[in-house]
Scaffold this motif. Structure first.
Motif, PDB file in Angstrom:
ATOM      1  N   THR A  47       0.872  -1.312  -0.088  1.00 18.80           N
ATOM      2  CA  THR A  47      -0.199  -0.017  -0.141  1.00 18.80           C
ATOM      3  C   THR A  47       1.056   1.375   0.042  1.00 18.80           C
ATOM      4  O   THR A  47       1.966   1.373   0.701  1.00 18.80           O
ATOM      5  CB  THR A  47      -0.900   0.027   1.258  1.00 18.80           C
ATOM      6  OG1 THR A  47      -1.621  -1.119   1.156  1.00 18.80           O
ATOM      7  CG2 THR A  47      -1.808   1.146   1.283  1.00 18.80           C
ATOM      8  N   ILE A  48       0.749   2.214  -0.957  1.00 20.85           N
ATOM      9  CA  ILE A  48       1.282   3.451  -0.827  1.00 20.85           C
ATOM     10  C   ILE A  48       0.134   4.533  -0.864  1.00 20.85           C
ATOM     11  O   ILE A  48      -0.605   4.439  -1.793  1.00 20.85           O
ATOM     12  CB  ILE A  48       1.946   3.489  -1.965  1.00 20.85           C
ATOM     13  CG1 ILE A  48       3.072   2.575  -2.123  1.00 20.85           C
ATOM     14  CG2 ILE A  48       2.732   4.867  -2.369  1.00 20.85           C
ATOM     15  CD1 ILE A  48       4.025   2.466  -3.459  1.00 20.85           C
ATOM     16  N   LYS A 465       8.615   8.388   1.182  1.00 23.01           N
ATOM     17  CA  LYS A 465       8.623   7.075   1.702  1.00 23.01           C
ATOM     18  C   LYS A 465       8.009   7.050   3.152  1.00 23.01           C
ATOM     19  O   LYS A 465       7.022   6.015   3.383  1.00 23.01           O
ATOM     20  CB  LYS A 465      10.171   6.300   1.765  1.00 23.01           C
ATOM     21  CG  LYS A 465      10.553   6.264   0.380  1.00 23.01           C
ATOM     22  CD  LYS A 465      11.909   5.545   0.596  1.00 23.01           C
ATOM     23  CE  LYS A 465      12.585   5.069  -0.841  1.00 23.01           C
ATOM     24  NZ  LYS A 465      14.107   4.411  -0.428  1.00 23.01           N
ATOM     25  N   LYS A 466       8.287   7.803   3.844  1.00 20.17           N
ATOM     26  CA  LYS A 466       7.770   7.823   5.119  1.00 20.17           C
ATOM     27  C   LYS A 466       6.365   8.245   5.424  1.00 20.17           C
ATOM     28  O   LYS A 466       5.470   7.640   6.034  1.00 20.17           O
ATOM     29  CB  LYS A 466       8.596   9.011   5.969  1.00 20.17           C
ATOM     30  CG  LYS A 466      10.042   8.678   6.476  1.00 20.17           C
ATOM     31  CD  LYS A 466      10.655   9.473   7.100  1.00 20.17           C
ATOM     32  CE  LYS A 466      12.132   9.100   7.326  1.00 20.17           C
ATOM     33  NZ  LYS A 466      12.697  10.305   8.194  1.00 20.17           N
ATOM     34  N   GLU A 467       6.146   9.097   4.336  1.00 13.18           N
ATOM     35  CA  GLU A 467       4.513   9.704   4.347  1.00 13.18           C
ATOM     36  C   GLU A 467       3.821   8.418   3.445  1.00 13.18           C
ATOM     37  O   GLU A 467       2.542   8.193   3.871  1.00 13.18           O
ATOM     38  CB  GLU A 467       4.587  10.699   3.361  1.00 13.18           C
ATOM     39  CG  GLU A 467       3.148  11.419   3.084  1.00 13.18           C
ATOM     40  CD  GLU A 467       2.910  12.695   2.123  1.00 13.18           C
ATOM     41  OE1 GLU A 467       1.851  12.978   1.807  1.00 13.18           O
ATOM     42  OE2 GLU A 467       4.144  12.779   1.631  1.00 13.18           O
ATOM     43  N   ALA A 468       4.522   7.772   2.677  1.00 13.38           N
ATOM     44  CA  ALA A 468       3.746   6.629   2.120  1.00 13.38           C
ATOM     45  C   ALA A 468       2.953   5.634   3.149  1.00 13.38           C
ATOM     46  O   ALA A 468       2.079   5.017   3.009  1.00 13.38           O
ATOM     47  CB  ALA A 468       4.402   5.584   1.128  1.00 13.38           C
ATOM     48  N   GLN A 469       3.802   5.222   4.329  1.00 12.05           N
ATOM     49  CA  GLN A 469       3.444   4.419   5.461  1.00 12.05           C
ATOM     50  C   GLN A 469       2.703   3.086   5.170  1.00 12.05           C
ATOM     51  O   GLN A 469       1.824   2.611   5.770  1.00 12.05           O
ATOM     52  CB  GLN A 469       2.437   5.429   6.188  1.00 12.05           C
ATOM     53  CG  GLN A 469       3.035   6.521   6.845  1.00 12.05           C
ATOM     54  CD  GLN A 469       4.149   6.217   7.913  1.00 12.05           C
ATOM     55  OE1 GLN A 469       3.711   5.128   8.665  1.00 12.05           O
ATOM     56  NE2 GLN A 469       4.968   6.950   7.910  1.00 12.05           N
ATOM     57  N   PRO A 471       2.793  -1.259   3.690  1.00 12.98           N
ATOM     58  CA  PRO A 471       3.781  -2.143   3.714  1.00 12.98           C
ATOM     59  C   PRO A 471       4.768  -2.161   2.950  1.00 12.98           C
ATOM     60  O   PRO A 471       6.001  -2.842   2.985  1.00 12.98           O
ATOM     61  CB  PRO A 471       2.934  -3.419   3.200  1.00 12.98           C
ATOM     62  CG  PRO A 471       1.626  -3.032   3.299  1.00 12.98           C
ATOM     63  CD  PRO A 471       1.321  -1.480   3.193  1.00 12.98           C
ATOM     64  N   PHE A 472       4.900  -1.271   1.807  1.00 10.06           N
ATOM     65  CA  PHE A 472       5.849  -1.008   0.894  1.00 10.06           C
ATOM     66  C   PHE A 472       7.287  -0.683   1.668  1.00 10.06           C
ATOM     67  O   PHE A 472       8.153  -1.227   1.476  1.00 10.06           O
ATOM     68  CB  PHE A 472       5.728   0.396   0.109  1.00 10.06           C
ATOM     69  CG  PHE A 472       6.901   1.240  -0.322  1.00 10.06           C
ATOM     70  CD1 PHE A 472       7.943   0.453  -1.368  1.00 10.06           C
ATOM     71  CD2 PHE A 472       7.289   2.105   0.179  1.00 10.06           C
ATOM     72  CE1 PHE A 472       8.985   1.371  -1.776  1.00 10.06           C
ATOM     73  CE2 PHE A 472       8.392   2.904  -0.088  1.00 10.06           C
ATOM     74  CZ  PHE A 472       8.937   2.658  -1.080  1.00 10.06           C
ATOM     75  N   LEU A 473       7.350  -0.070   3.176  1.00 11.71           N
ATOM     76  CA  LEU A 473       8.495   0.252   3.575  1.00 11.71           C
ATOM     77  C   LEU A 473       9.044  -1.169   4.256  1.00 11.71           C
ATOM     78  O   LEU A 473      10.118  -1.204   4.361  1.00 11.71           O
ATOM     79  CB  LEU A 473       8.022   1.161   4.702  1.00 11.71           C
ATOM     80  CG  LEU A 473       7.514   2.610   4.292  1.00 11.71           C
ATOM     81  CD1 LEU A 473       7.211   3.465   5.543  1.00 11.71           C
ATOM     82  CD2 LEU A 473       8.827   3.415   3.488  1.00 11.71           C
ATOM     83  N   GLN A 474       8.162  -2.182   4.756  1.00  8.02           N
ATOM     84  CA  GLN A 474       8.949  -3.189   5.127  1.00  8.02           C
ATOM     85  C   GLN A 474       8.906  -4.421   3.911  1.00  8.02           C
ATOM     86  O   GLN A 474       9.805  -5.031   4.178  1.00  8.02           O
ATOM     87  CB  GLN A 474       7.657  -3.784   5.961  1.00  8.02           C
ATOM     88  CG  GLN A 474       7.465  -2.998   7.331  1.00  8.02           C
ATOM     89  CD  GLN A 474       6.695  -1.919   7.214  1.00  8.02           C
ATOM     90  OE1 GLN A 474       5.741  -1.829   6.551  1.00  8.02           O
ATOM     91  NE2 GLN A 474       7.027  -0.911   7.808  1.00  8.02           N
ATOM     92  N   THR A 475       8.512  -4.210   2.968  1.00 12.04           N
ATOM     93  CA  THR A 475       8.511  -5.240   1.688  1.00 12.04           C
ATOM     94  C   THR A 475       9.670  -5.091   0.941  1.00 12.04           C
ATOM     95  O   THR A 475      10.519  -6.029   0.613  1.00 12.04           O
ATOM     96  CB  THR A 475       7.420  -4.952   0.821  1.00 12.04           C
ATOM     97  OG1 THR A 475       6.103  -5.039   1.648  1.00 12.04           O
ATOM     98  CG2 THR A 475       7.234  -6.185  -0.095  1.00 12.04           C
ATOM     99  N   THR A 476      10.202  -3.694   0.708  1.00  6.49           N
ATOM    100  CA  THR A 476      11.406  -3.356  -0.125  1.00  6.49           C
ATOM    101  C   THR A 476      12.600  -3.936   0.787  1.00  6.49           C
ATOM    102  O   THR A 476      12.345  -3.835   1.931  1.00  6.49           O
ATOM    103  CB  THR A 476      11.422  -2.107  -0.775  1.00  6.49           C
ATOM    104  OG1 THR A 476      11.551  -1.198   0.681  1.00  6.49           O
ATOM    105  CG2 THR A 476      10.279  -1.525  -1.294  1.00  6.49           C
ATOM    106  N   ARG A 477      13.732  -4.056   0.074  1.00  4.75           N
ATOM    107  CA  ARG A 477      14.964  -4.383   0.645  1.00  4.75           C
ATOM    108  C   ARG A 477      15.797  -3.281   0.926  1.00  4.75           C
ATOM    109  O   ARG A 477      16.265  -2.793   0.115  1.00  4.75           O
ATOM    110  CB  ARG A 477      15.615  -5.371  -0.278  1.00  4.75           C
ATOM    111  CG  ARG A 477      15.079  -6.706  -0.545  1.00  4.75           C
ATOM    112  CD  ARG A 477      14.795  -7.303   0.757  1.00  4.75           C
ATOM    113  NE  ARG A 477      14.170  -9.053   0.580  1.00  4.75           N
ATOM    114  CZ  ARG A 477      13.283  -9.300   0.575  1.00  4.75           C
ATOM    115  NH1 ARG A 477      12.066  -8.405   1.210  1.00  4.75           N
ATOM    116  NH2 ARG A 477      12.687 -10.507   0.226  1.00  4.75           N
ATOM    117  N   GLN A 478      15.535  -2.534   2.015  1.00  5.11           N
ATOM    118  CA  GLN A 478      16.284  -1.264   2.124  1.00  5.11           C
ATOM    119  C   GLN A 478      17.418  -1.416   2.473  1.00  5.11           C
ATOM    120  O   GLN A 478      17.993  -2.187   3.032  1.00  5.11           O
ATOM    121  CB  GLN A 478      15.416  -0.507   3.448  1.00  5.11           C
ATOM    122  CG  GLN A 478      13.952  -0.269   3.267  1.00  5.11           C
ATOM    123  CD  GLN A 478      13.709   0.875   2.051  1.00  5.11           C
ATOM    124  OE1 GLN A 478      14.662   1.804   2.114  1.00  5.11           O
ATOM    125  NE2 GLN A 478      12.479   1.032   1.643  1.00  5.11           N
TER     126      GLN A 478
END
Length: 478
Positions: A47-48, A465-469, A471-478
């Motif tokens: 979700t973005i 990215k922070k605003e997107a909030q 699962p994207f932030l957890q799903t990507t390989r940061q």
């Protein structure tokens, strides 16, 4: 046909300029199955901005990101492919396109057509050739013309977003001159050095001393969570796809390897901040492993000609090992700590002595004489600039900063490096020639402004990215 058009300014418009995406490791397109299962299994992969991302949207973003890299790197794409994390870039592409939509940024058909028809890649006898275009899109970009044209439209939208976001970024003459001076001024130094290794060789380290040190500092030797991975590798992508499919059906990896006549291996226990035994440093795995659970399939990777598929077989919780098991590590840690303290004490005495002698005699500092009397090292360097490397010492930044503004005949405070401690004095200083600065100013100013805009846009993207909030932030390989 070789892809060389990136070097032409007309075609550079197709490059996703200014996004300063961090280039990370290898990927295998089908490996995105760790994030994107078949559409029958999942309707959303994240979700973005409160809106879901479908598997199809993510796949299209992955393909667009890959084609963007083909455009950007041209003939060198095969060489740099192993360092590119397209999964991460795909997520960033989606988030930026959604931001562009919020800002109502659009690109018309005429701009897309103009860019493509003027591309030398698709010309024959200096004219756009539709057959050449269709063939290139199919065989080099592995897509249909309609989808390729939409990717180009998106690239232009991203370029326009970049321009809008970075428009307020400016530089003035003072900033240009100050930055140019910092990058081009040269200094050379005299130095006195207390090298840690020189102190370590004279330190006694009896077993009783080491045991006592270990007992007083047990947490310093606590072993972090460690992993044992099982894996197979092959030059055949099709074979690895089969392994991947069967693993997702919860089949045993060693049994799969035996059936397919593939070599099965285990890494043995290692920590997340270590190279993967038998494979080496793979940034994609380095970022994925700390998030992995027992039984999890890691993102497939490609190294040289081999594909690797790994699974977390076992986890070992953090623990403090027994003294006998890590006696060598205890000794090494103890020697480093004591040698650093001895070096610091010695150089502090030298600094005090130098200043007292200068105060009482008024004579110039003699670093070489003081070093010899104290059993320390001394030396001097040739000219160097900020950001360069000083042979035998290391990075120059701290030394350059310390001596650049030193009054004539003064010495620096103590400067620390990973290998030791230093006291320095300026030997010589070469300022920037005004004539050379004025000649270089136009090009240097443009490069400085571009760099400043890219840094600004990178911070803007991190904020998005922070605003997107999602699962994207957890799903990507940061």
């Amino acid at each position: 046909m070789a892809i060389k058009w990136i070097h032409n300014k007309k075609y550079q418009k197709m490059v996703w300029i200014g996004l300063a995406i961090i280039i990370l490791p290898a990927f295998v397109l089908w490996g995105s199955g760790s994030v994107v299962r078949s559409q029958r299994e999942v309707k959303s992969v994240g979700t973005i901005f409160g809106r879901s991302v479908s598997p199809d949207e993510f796949r299209e973003a992955m393909l667009a990101a890959k084609n963007q890299m083909l455009i950007q790197f041209g003939d060198n794409f095969t060489e740099v492919q192993k360092f590119i994390n397209l999964e991460k870039q795909a997520w960033e592409r989606i988030i930026l396109l959604r931001e562009a939509a919020r800002k109502k940024i659009k690109i018309g058909d005429k701009e897309v057509i103009s860019l493509i028809t003027n591309s030398g890649l698709f010309k024959k006898k200096d004219r756009f050739d539709n057959t050449t275009y269709t063939r290139m899109v199919a065989y080099h970009f592995h897509t249909l013309p309609r989808k390729f044209e939409e990717q180009i439209r998106q690239n232009l939208i991203l370029e326009k977003l970049y321009g809008a976001v970075t428009a307020p970024v400016k530089i003035n003459d003072e900033e240009i001159k100050k930055t140019y001076d910092r990058e081009n001024e040269q200094v050379s130094i005299l130095y006195l050095a207390a090298i840690y290794a020189d102190f370590a060789k004279d330190i006694a380290a009896a077993d009783e001393t080491l045991k006592e040190y270990f007992q007083k500092n047990p947490l310093a030797f606590k072993q972090p969570l460690s992993y044992n991975l099982e894996y197979v590798s092959s030059e055949s992508e099709e074979a690895m796809k089969t392994v991947f499919t069967r693993l997702n059906k919860n089949e045993d990896l060693s049994a799969i390897a035996k059936d397919l006549n593939l070599q099965y291996k285990e890494t043995g226990y290692f920590t997340a901040n270590s190279p993967v035994p038998g494979i080496g440093w793979v940034p994609q795995l380095t970022t994925a492993i700390p998030k992995a659970q027992k039984g999890e399939i890691l993102p497939p990777v490609r190294l040289d000609k081999n594909f690797f598929l790994l699974k977390v077989k076992e986890l070992r919780e953090p623990f403090i090992p027994g003294f006998e098991d890590i006696k060598d590590k205890v000794k090494d840690t103890y020697l480093k700590e004591i040698s650093k303290q001895l070096a610091h004490d010695k150089i502090e005495i030298c600094l005090k002595k130098l200043r007292e002698e200068k105060l009482s005699s008024g004579q110039a500092f003699d670093l070489e004489k003081t070093a010899k009397e104290s059993g320390l090292k001394s030396g001097n360097t040739g000219l160097f600039t900020s950001g360069s490397y000083i042979e035998g010492i290391g990075a120059s930044d701290n030394f350059f900063t310390a001596v650049r503004n030193l009054p004539e005949g003064e010495i620096s405070e103590i400067i620390g490096t990973p290998e030791g401690l230093y006291i320095t004095a300026r030997k010589s200083f070469v300022p920037v020639e005004e004539k050379k600065f004025l000649e270089a100013k136009p090009k240097f100013s443009a490069e400085l402004l571009s760099k400043k805009k890219q840094e600004f846009f990178t911070n803007f993207l991190e904020g998005l990215k922070k605003e997107a909030q999602g699962p994207f932030l957890q799903t990507t390989r940061q």
